[in-house]
Structure formats: C-alpha cells, structure tokens
Design a protein around this motif. Sequence first.
Motif, short mmCIF file in Angstrom:
data_model
loop_
_atom_site.label_atom_id
_atom_site.label_comp_id
_atom_site.label_asym_id
_atom_site.label_seq_id
_atom_site.Cartn_x
_atom_site.Cartn_y
_atom_site.Cartn_z
N ARG A 215 -26.35 15.54 -96.34
CA ARG A 215 -25.65 13.96 -96.31
C ARG A 215 -24.43 14.51 -95.40
O ARG A 215 -24.36 12.58 -95.09
CB ARG A 215 -24.68 14.86 -97.69
N SER A 216 -24.39 15.11 -94.35
CA SER A 216 -23.20 14.48 -93.41
C SER A 216 -24.63 14.71 -92.78
O SER A 216 -23.34 13.67 -91.30
CB SER A 216 -23.00 16.74 -93.09
N ILE A 217 -25.12 14.59 -92.32
CA ILE A 217 -25.95 14.20 -91.15
C ILE A 217 -26.36 12.53 -91.23
O ILE A 217 -25.56 11.69 -90.62
CB ILE A 217 -27.72 14.72 -91.16
N VAL A 218 -26.44 12.03 -92.67
CA VAL A 218 -26.62 10.81 -93.19
C VAL A 218 -25.02 10.29 -92.98
O VAL A 218 -24.59 8.99 -92.32
CB VAL A 218 -27.11 10.10 -94.36
N ALA A 219 -24.16 10.52 -93.08
CA ALA A 219 -22.57 10.00 -92.50
C ALA A 219 -22.49 10.01 -91.23
O ALA A 219 -21.56 9.06 -90.90
CB ALA A 219 -21.20 11.18 -93.03
N GLU A 220 -22.77 10.90 -90.65
CA GLU A 220 -22.61 11.05 -88.95
C GLU A 220 -23.19 9.25 -88.19
O GLU A 220 -23.29 9.09 -86.99
CB GLU A 220 -23.27 12.31 -88.25
N LEU A 221 -24.19 9.56 -88.28
CA LEU A 221 -25.67 8.31 -88.75
C LEU A 221 -25.06 7.25 -88.54
O LEU A 221 -24.94 5.92 -88.24
CB LEU A 221 -26.91 8.47 -89.48
N LYS A 222 -24.17 7.52 -90.08
CA LYS A 222 -23.44 5.83 -89.74
C LYS A 222 -22.53 5.90 -89.23
O LYS A 222 -22.32 4.69 -89.18
CB LYS A 222 -22.60 5.51 -91.80
N LYS A 223 -21.61 6.52 -88.43
CA LYS A 223 -20.68 6.55 -87.52
C LYS A 223 -21.42 5.65 -86.56
O LYS A 223 -20.26 5.27 -85.85
CB LYS A 223 -20.24 7.82 -87.48
N PHE A 224 -21.91 6.38 -85.90
CA PHE A 224 -22.79 6.18 -85.02
C PHE A 224 -23.76 5.11 -85.35
O PHE A 224 -23.05 4.30 -84.29
CB PHE A 224 -23.65 7.43 -84.58
N ASP A 225 -24.66 4.21 -85.97
CA ASP A 225 -25.18 3.10 -85.66
C ASP A 225 -25.81 3.12 -87.05
O ASP A 225 -26.07 3.61 -87.54
CB ASP A 225 -26.00 3.83 -84.49
N LYS A 226 -24.70 2.04 -87.94
CA LYS A 226 -25.12 1.37 -88.70
C LYS A 226 -26.76 1.83 -88.94
O LYS A 226 -27.00 1.23 -90.33
CB LYS A 226 -24.29 0.68 -89.32
N ASN A 227 -26.75 0.17 -88.42
CA ASN A 227 -28.77 -0.03 -88.32
C ASN A 227 -29.31 1.05 -88.33
O ASN A 227 -30.33 1.18 -88.99
CB ASN A 227 -28.82 -0.85 -87.25
N LEU A 228 -29.61 1.97 -87.32
CA LEU A 228 -29.86 3.46 -87.71
C LEU A 228 -29.52 4.31 -89.21
O LEU A 228 -30.82 4.48 -89.40
CB LEU A 228 -29.79 4.50 -86.51
N ALA A 229 -28.96 3.97 -89.59
CA ALA A 229 -28.32 4.81 -90.77
C ALA A 229 -29.24 3.86 -91.93
O ALA A 229 -29.71 4.84 -93.46
CB ALA A 229 -26.82 4.69 -91.18
N LEU A 230 -29.64 2.58 -91.60
CA LEU A 230 -30.27 2.20 -92.48
C LEU A 230 -31.97 2.24 -92.58
O LEU A 230 -32.55 1.77 -93.43
CB LEU A 230 -30.23 0.40 -92.68
N LYS A 231 -32.15 2.94 -91.26
CA LYS A 231 -34.01 2.72 -90.92
C LYS A 231 -34.69 4.21 -92.60
O LYS A 231 -33.55 4.88 -92.95
CB LYS A 231 -34.09 4.16 -90.04
N PRO A 232 -35.28 3.85 -92.89
CA PRO A 232 -36.27 4.78 -94.35
C PRO A 232 -36.41 6.31 -93.29
O PRO A 232 -36.20 6.70 -92.52
CB PRO A 232 -37.55 4.88 -93.80
N ARG A 233 -36.27 7.52 -94.16
CA ARG A 233 -36.19 8.77 -94.20
C ARG A 233 -36.61 9.45 -94.84
O ARG A 233 -37.05 9.20 -95.47
CB ARG A 233 -34.43 9.23 -93.85
N TRP A 234 -37.05 10.77 -94.04
CA TRP A 234 -37.73 11.98 -94.94
C TRP A 234 -37.09 12.90 -94.97
O TRP A 234 -36.54 13.08 -94.36
CB TRP A 234 -39.20 11.89 -94.50
N LEU A 235 -37.43 12.86 -96.00
CA LEU A 235 -36.89 14.52 -96.78
C LEU A 235 -38.20 15.38 -96.52
O LEU A 235 -38.87 15.67 -97.27
CB LEU A 235 -36.01 14.29 -97.98
N VAL A 236 -37.23 16.90 -95.26
CA VAL A 236 -38.52 18.00 -95.15
C VAL A 236 -37.93 19.25 -94.93
O VAL A 236 -36.83 19.77 -94.34
CB VAL A 236 -39.21 17.52 -93.83
N MET A 237 -38.36 19.81 -96.62
CA MET A 237 -38.05 20.90 -96.50
C MET A 237 -39.02 21.90 -95.85
O MET A 237 -39.95 22.01 -96.19
CB MET A 237 -37.67 21.15 -98.09
N THR A 238 -38.92 23.51 -96.07
CA THR A 238 -39.32 24.18 -94.86
C THR A 238 -39.42 25.57 -96.18
O THR A 238 -38.88 25.63 -96.43
CB THR A 238 -39.11 24.99 -93.46
N LYS A 239 -40.83 26.75 -95.29
CA LYS A 239 -40.44 27.47 -96.37
C LYS A 239 -41.07 28.05 -97.45
O LYS A 239 -40.75 29.09 -97.85
CB LYS A 239 -38.65 28.30 -95.85
N ARG A 240 -41.96 27.03 -97.12
CA ARG A 240 -42.57 26.23 -98.41
C ARG A 240 -43.00 28.30 -98.84
O ARG A 240 -43.38 28.48 -99.91
CB ARG A 240 -43.86 26.12 -98.04
#
Length: 66
Positions: free
Chosen positions: A3-28
Amino acid sequence: MARSIVAELKKFDKNLALKPRWLVMTKRDLLPDEEAEKRRGRDIVRRLRFRGPHFLVSAATGRGTK
C-alpha cells in the motif's frame, strides 16, 4: 508495504499509479504447497484487497516463475 508503494506511485505520477500491477510473492519453497496457497489466496491477497493477478514464486527452485 504494498500500500505504501501504491501511495508513493500516486504522489509521483497519477498515470503511473493507474497502470496494471501484479502481486508477486516470493519464498514459496519455504512452505508446504497447501499452506503456501492458503496464505497467498486467503490471507495476503485478501488483506491487501488486491484485485489483479497474483503469483507465488520461488527463486531458489524456479517454481511459479514460468
């Protein structure tokens, strides 16, 4: 953290924050398959209210990276 990363994206560039995102979790590889899927599907994704594609991967074994 996600959520912090998304908030920073919105501050930096609203259009960038609207782009599709994937959630990738490691250590499977550190959890048995059933527990890894349960934690991914029911816990982390739900708590983040993530609606996009999500993946559980292991860099050590390569599982889930294709």
